[in-house]
Structures are given as C-alpha cells and as structure tokens.
Scaffold this active site. Structure first.
Site, PDB file in Angstrom:
ATOM      1  N   GLU A  76      35.269  42.171  43.312  1.00 55.45           N
ATOM      2  CA  GLU A  76      36.403  41.871  42.435  1.00 55.45           C
ATOM      3  C   GLU A  76      37.431  42.999  42.397  1.00 55.45           C
ATOM      4  OE1 GLU A  76      37.280  40.716  37.754  1.00 55.45           O
ATOM      5  OE2 GLU A  76      35.427  41.734  38.312  1.00 55.45           O
ATOM      6  N   ASP A  77      36.969  44.265  42.327  1.00 55.51           N
ATOM      7  CA  ASP A  77      37.864  45.383  42.014  1.00 55.51           C
ATOM      8  C   ASP A  77      38.133  46.333  43.175  1.00 55.51           C
ATOM      9  OD1 ASP A  77      38.066  44.463  39.432  1.00 55.51           O
ATOM     10  OD2 ASP A  77      36.445  45.721  38.668  1.00 55.51           O
TER      11      ASP A  77
END
Length: 706
Positions: A76-77
């Site tokens: 996700e990051d």
C-alpha cells in the site's frame, strides 16, 4: 526499536523450529521499503510493522502471520508489489499482505450504506483467511496505543471506528484481552473524564477497604485446599470501560455497583471445574440468574468456561470464571488458537475452533439480507450480542443472541416455521412471543396454516435473520394493498392539477423516476416512500408549486354564489380531494360536508338547501384541520415520536386531547392541519406504520353539527 534478532528470539521461545532466515529477510525487506517514511510521532515508520509483529508473536502465531505483519503496509505505502512479495516470500504471504491492504482501504467509518458494503467485503476477506483480520486487529491495537500523536479530530474518528467495529469483532472472535484493551484505549479518547473518574474511585475504594482482590483470592484458594483441588486463582478489578458500560446500562452510580471484581480459577481437568464450582457454592451464596455453563454449551468461537457470581467477603458480589488450562488458552486467543505454536509444532488444542467453520457460521445468517440496511443491522446484531443456547423438543441446540425470543428461535429453525408461528411453549409452558429466552430452556414452536408475520414482530425479534425475513414477508403481503392505495393517491394528485391519470402516464413517470414499472411506482406511493406530488411534477414540471402559489383558503371552493360565505362542517371535516356538497343555513352561509357525512341524512327532505360544490383545482394551503382518534402504547417517548412523525410529514398539530388513560395505553384525539386528501393519507400511513400505534381512525363528531 525491536531488532530482527530480538523478534526471532521472541518467536523461537514458543516455536524453536521457526524459519529464522525468513523472518530476518522479511525484516530487512520491510525496513528497506519504508526507509525515509515517518509516523506522526516522528518515529521511523517501520517501528509500526515491527510492533505489530511483536503483538502477534506474543499470541504465538505462525511464521506466515509474523512475516505478513512486517510487510503489511509495503504494497500500500511503498514501491513494493504483490508479485515481488510473492517472489521473495511465497504466495501465502503475498495473499495475506494483499488481504490486509484491502481491509485497510475499506474506510469502515463511512456512511451507513457504504459501511454495509464494507462489512460484506470484510467478511469476504475473513472467509478467505482469518489471519488477515488477526494482523489487522494487531495493527489497530498498536495504532490505538500510539494514537496521541494524531490530530484530535482524527483520534476521535479512529476511536469510534475501533469501538464500533474492531473491539466488537475481537470479542466475537473470542480475543477478550484484545477487546478489553481496545475498548479501554478508545475510552481514553472518547470520554477521558469518565475514565479518570472511575480510576480515582477505585483508588479511593482500595484506600478504604484494603486489597480486596488479595483477600478474596486467598479465600478461594483456602476453600480449594480444603477440597484437595490444585488450581491457580487470579483476581482483577474490571476495566474502566466495562464498569462505565455497566453503570450506563443499569443506571447505577459507582458506589452502587457490586460486581466490579473478577476472579479466574484455572485447573487441570473438566471434572475439576465442576468440583471447584461445588466448593465455591458451598462456601458462598450464589446470585440467582448469574450462572452460565459454557463448558456443556460452548460459544461458537470455541469459548468454554463456567461463570458464576457469588456474594463474597463483606457481601460484595464476585464473578468467578472456572476453566481448564486448555480452555483458558482458547479464551485468551479465541479463534487465533488454531494457529498457535508451542515447541515448534502447532498446538493441538481440542477446544480450538476450526476458523473456516466459524466464519461460515457467522456469515451464513447474513447472506439472506437483501439490502444494505438489512445486512448492516444483521451484522451488528450478530457481532455485538452474547449468546444463549436453547433446545428443540428433539434436543437439538439452537444458538441465539441474548435477548432473543421464541420468534427468533422459530426463524433460526426455518423461515417457514417463523412465518407461520402463532405461539410458543418454553419448558412446556405457553408463553407470549415476546418472552426473552434463557440458557438451557426447551422451546416448542406452535404453527398454523395461513398465519402471516405481523408488523409488531419487527420490534419483538432480536436477530438479523428474523428481522430480514419478517420485512420481506411484510413487503410481499403489503404490496397489493399499497398498489391499491397508491392508485387512489395518484388519482387525487392528477385531479388536483386538472390532468387525467392513465397507464401510459404512470409508466412514463416510473421511467423518469428510475423505477422498474408502474406497479412499483404505485406501491411506493401507497407505502409513503414517494409523494404523489412528485409523480405529477416529473410529468408536468410547469405545474410545480412555488412557495406562495397555494390557493387561498377563501377561494378553495368552486360553485358558490358571489356573496355566499362558507365554512367546513366540523362533523366530517372534508379536505380538498374529497367529494363534497354544501348545505345552506340562514344567516350562516354554506357549510361544506363530505359526500358520505352521516349528518346529510337530516337534510334528505330539504333538497333546496343542497349546493353542488367542488374544490378548486390546484395546491391548497395546510389549513384544513382533521381529527384523528388514536390508541397508542403508554410507554416513554411514544407520544413524542407520534408528534415527530406528524411533523416529518410537514403537518401541524393544532390540538391534542386525551379521551382515556389506562396503565398500558392512551386513547387520544389529535387535530392536524392538512393540505388535502393526499396529505391526510400520508400522515395516516406514517402513523399506522409505527408499532406503538394500536389503532387510528378519522374522528367524526356528529355532535358538532352546525
């Protein structure tokens, strides 16, 4: 920050056969991916995945879950991808990391409709691999532990989401320690003053009474020694939030709460559990209604324990939980016990529930909900309520939420049984359908052919499955009636604007309102979901009424002579849209009666006094008073809700008078100012739909003739 070696040592303590190289590689990869990223506190971001991994290691989970924790934010990051994670750490880990990422992106604090859809996705993710939610719960726990670094408004948002969803889910999964900590951390954010107050009172209580926990623990240990039973006894004060919730539910002050201490007795065998129970009940008086045997009737998440509350030292109520060591391990970790390791092998705990079967049982009853609102209600009912266990006449066990009734029992067996239920016997005694069931009761459902669900059943049942089935049946049964009523409302609306209603007009209106058919349009009109005024507006927008365009009350009637005055007859109170006739009175002008008014029989021989009249076509002002004769339940808040319902229909209450007051009901007459017959039908329908309105009819007082 915990190093890779520290984490490996922590895992090796319960799993000597752990793949240390896999953990080290995941640690290094996660640290590299998150390099240069920081948390709100200013700490390196990777401290968070490591903390999550440590929480899961304390729960003694498998290597794949620990690795997932270290990598749960990489896809996700960071620039990491699913394919790269699968290549380096295997498909199992990649699937878990991807599942956690999808859960993170659900935004579970959104609007009701979207939240319902998010719950569907959440349960789908859980059903694929329950370890996804274990990582997410650990992730939320660490975020709550470090929440003070967030902005105040973000803290409140996260805390509410945690209380509503994650704390309740942890409890449902049997992870009581995590539920307690999540609730307490949330309590600190949402109501810090109340939490501080409870802690202060605890300190004062300890100062006044001494170390009660130590004394009662000694008392229990002494009784066990007398009975030659070896067991460990642990005592604790209940968590601040648990005490606050009990104060709120029971409307009691702190000083009046009795069972604020909890004790746990852990022994070796199931037989010893019952011997311990006997020893405790011999020494202290049991509190009626506070005994639960979850050993003979386990919870669906595998929880087993005996709960009893006794009047202990100085008359203080004390809750005691009795269980074996294996039961205790499941009670602490719940469904997560399935993946627990000890000495390098997965623990073979006979009480650990199969997570696949558990999630299937949880979601099975939620699949029948047809719309978002029903699904969300079903989810919350299933998650937030404890269970009771009842028996069919054949001895089969039926699990229900606390507060369930015989109707819930009937629907839990089969929808057909619920729909045709006319009565119930509990322990061979006939009881009302609203009776709250208790653990261990035997329930027999009485059915009858032709019986259909009643509107009041919605307020009786406690399960989402029953509520959904009742609503579906009521919708089907009411549809025909609503279509007929909608047809009449539509006719009145078209007449108001001087247009003729036709099948083609209704079909066109349905299409413009994005409805499937004219029948659906009429059904919505009849159920008050759609105002008839809107149907006319989509067909004839040029006739849309603007503020101030209503017909003046003095011009409401067509057919009068220029000098004639008029007034509505108080006996029948006709409104625009109803057929009317005028009766002339010397010196009083004309009185307007509804064509079906019983008072007109007095003038059958005086036809010269009759005047043929109609209402002026167009929108009328809400000045036409109609009286409703109602019977309502004598319960707190009912009358206020009735007034609110009338106000929501843009109608004004001009008078209200009680004609009869009994212990269980009120009978009253309400005068409501209305626009026309359509407005009157809408108000009446809104009131009829309320479960606390027993009867409602139009009040006609022949004593009030001119």
């Amino acid at each position: 920050m915990t190093t890779a070696q520290d984490l490996i040592t922590l895992v090796r303590a319960y799993n000597p056969k752990t793949n240390a190289q896999l953990l080290a590689d995941a640690y290094a990869y996660g640290e590299a991916m998150h390099e240069g990223q920081f948390r709100h506190s200013g700490d390196p971001y990777f401290t968070h995945p490591v903390a999550v991994a440590c929480i899961l290691a304390e729960m003694q989970l498998d290597d794949a879950t620990i690795v997932t924790a270290l990598l749960h934010d990489t896809i996700e990051d960071t620039k990491s991808t699913y394919g790269e994670v699968a290549l380096k750490f295997g498909t199992e880990v990649a699937e878990l990391v991807d599942g956690v990422t999808k859960l993170t992106n659900l935004q579970l604090n959104s609007t009701e409709t979207k939240q319902a859809e998010n719950f569907r996705k959440l349960f789908m993710a859980m059903s694929k691999d329950l370890r996804v939610i274990l990582v997410k719960l650990a992730d939320r726990l660490h975020n709550m532990r470090t929440i003070k670094s967030m902005r105040p408004e973000k803290q409140v948002q996260k805390a509410r989401e945690t209380m509503d969803i994650f704390a309740a889910l942890a409890g449902r999964m049997g992870m009581q320690w995590m539920r307690d900590e999540l609730e307490d951390l949330t309590f600190q954010v949402l109501n810090p003053e109340a939490r501080t107050s409870i802690i202060r009172r605890f300190i004062t209580l300890q100062r006044e009474t001494g170390d009660v926990i130590h004394k009662i623990t000694g008392d229990i240990q002494l009784e066990l020694s007398k009975a030659n039973i070896e067991a460990q006894v642990y005592g604790r004060a209940k968590k601040p939030y648990s005490i606050w919730r009990k104060m709120e539910e029971k409307q009691l002050s702190f000083s009046r709460l009795s069972d604020i201490y909890g004790f746990r007795v852990i022994c070796r065998t199931e037989m010893e559990c019952y011997r311990i129970l006997g020893a405790i009940h011999q020494r202290w008086r049991a509190v009626p209604g506070r005994f639960k045997d979850y050993i003979s009737q386990p919870k669906s998440n595998g929880y087993r324990s005996i709960h009893t509350t006794v009047s202990g030292r100085d008359g203080k109520r004390v809750e005691v939980q009795i269980r074996t060591r294996q039961m205790h391990e499941v009670a602490e970790t719940g469904v997560a016990a399935h993946w627990s390791y000890r000495d390098g092998v997965r623990v073979q705990n006979p009480f650990a529930v199969d997570p696949v079967k558990w999630i299937a049982s949880l979601t099975e009853r939620l699949d029948t909900a047809e719309d978002h609102e029903d699904f969300l209600e079903a989810v919350k009912l299933e998650m937030y309520q404890d269970q009771v266990f009842c028996f069919t006449p054949k001895g089969d066990v039926v699990k229900l939420p606390r507060g369930a009734t015989p109707l819930d029992f009937a629907y839990a067996i089969h929808t057909r049984i619920g729909d045709s239920c006319v009565g119930a016997k509990v322990d061979a005694i006939r009881v009302p359908l609203w009776t709250r069931l208790k653990n261990g009761q035997s329930v027999e459902i009485i059915t009858a052919e032709g019986q259909r669900p009643q509107t009041t059943w919605i307020d009786i049942v406690a399960t989402g499955r029953a509520k959904t089935a009742i609503r579906r049946s009521l919708r089907e049964e009411d549809r025909e009636r609503f279509i007929k009523l909608g047809l009449e409302l539509a006719r009145v609306a078209f007449d108001h604007v001087g247009k003729r209603m036709s099948d083609r007009a209704l079909t066109t209106a349905a299409r413009r309102l994005s409805l499937n058919s004219s029948d659906e349009l009429l059904a919505r009109l009849g159920s008050a979901e759609l105002p008839a005024r809107k149907v006319v507006q989509v067909l004839y927008p040029e006739l849309t009424v603007k503020p101030g365009d209503e017909i003046e009350p003095s011009r409401a009637i067509v057919g009068l002579s220029p000098n004639q005055t008029f007034a509505r007859a108080e006996c029948c109170q006709p409104v625009p849209g109803e057929r009317i006739v005028g009766i002339t009175y010397r010196g009083m002008g004309v009185r307007i009666h509804a064509i079906d008014c019983p008072a007109l029989t007095d003038f059958e021989e005086e036809t010269d006094r009759w005047v043929d009249l109609t209402w002026h076509s167009g929108p009328h002002a809400a000045v036409h008073t109609v009286s409703f004769d109602m019977t309502i339940s004598n319960d707190a808040g009912v009358l206020g809700r009735i007034c609110t319902l009338i106000g929501e229909q843009k109608a004004n209450i001009s008078d209200l008078r009680f004609s009869d007051r009994k212990q269980d009901f009120f009978r009253l007459v309400i005068d409501v100012d209305l626009r026309d017959a359509e407005h009157m039908h809408a108000v009446r329908l809104a009131l009829e739909a309320d479960s606390d309105v027993a009867t409602i009819r139009r009040h006609r007082d022949l004593k009030r003739k001119p």
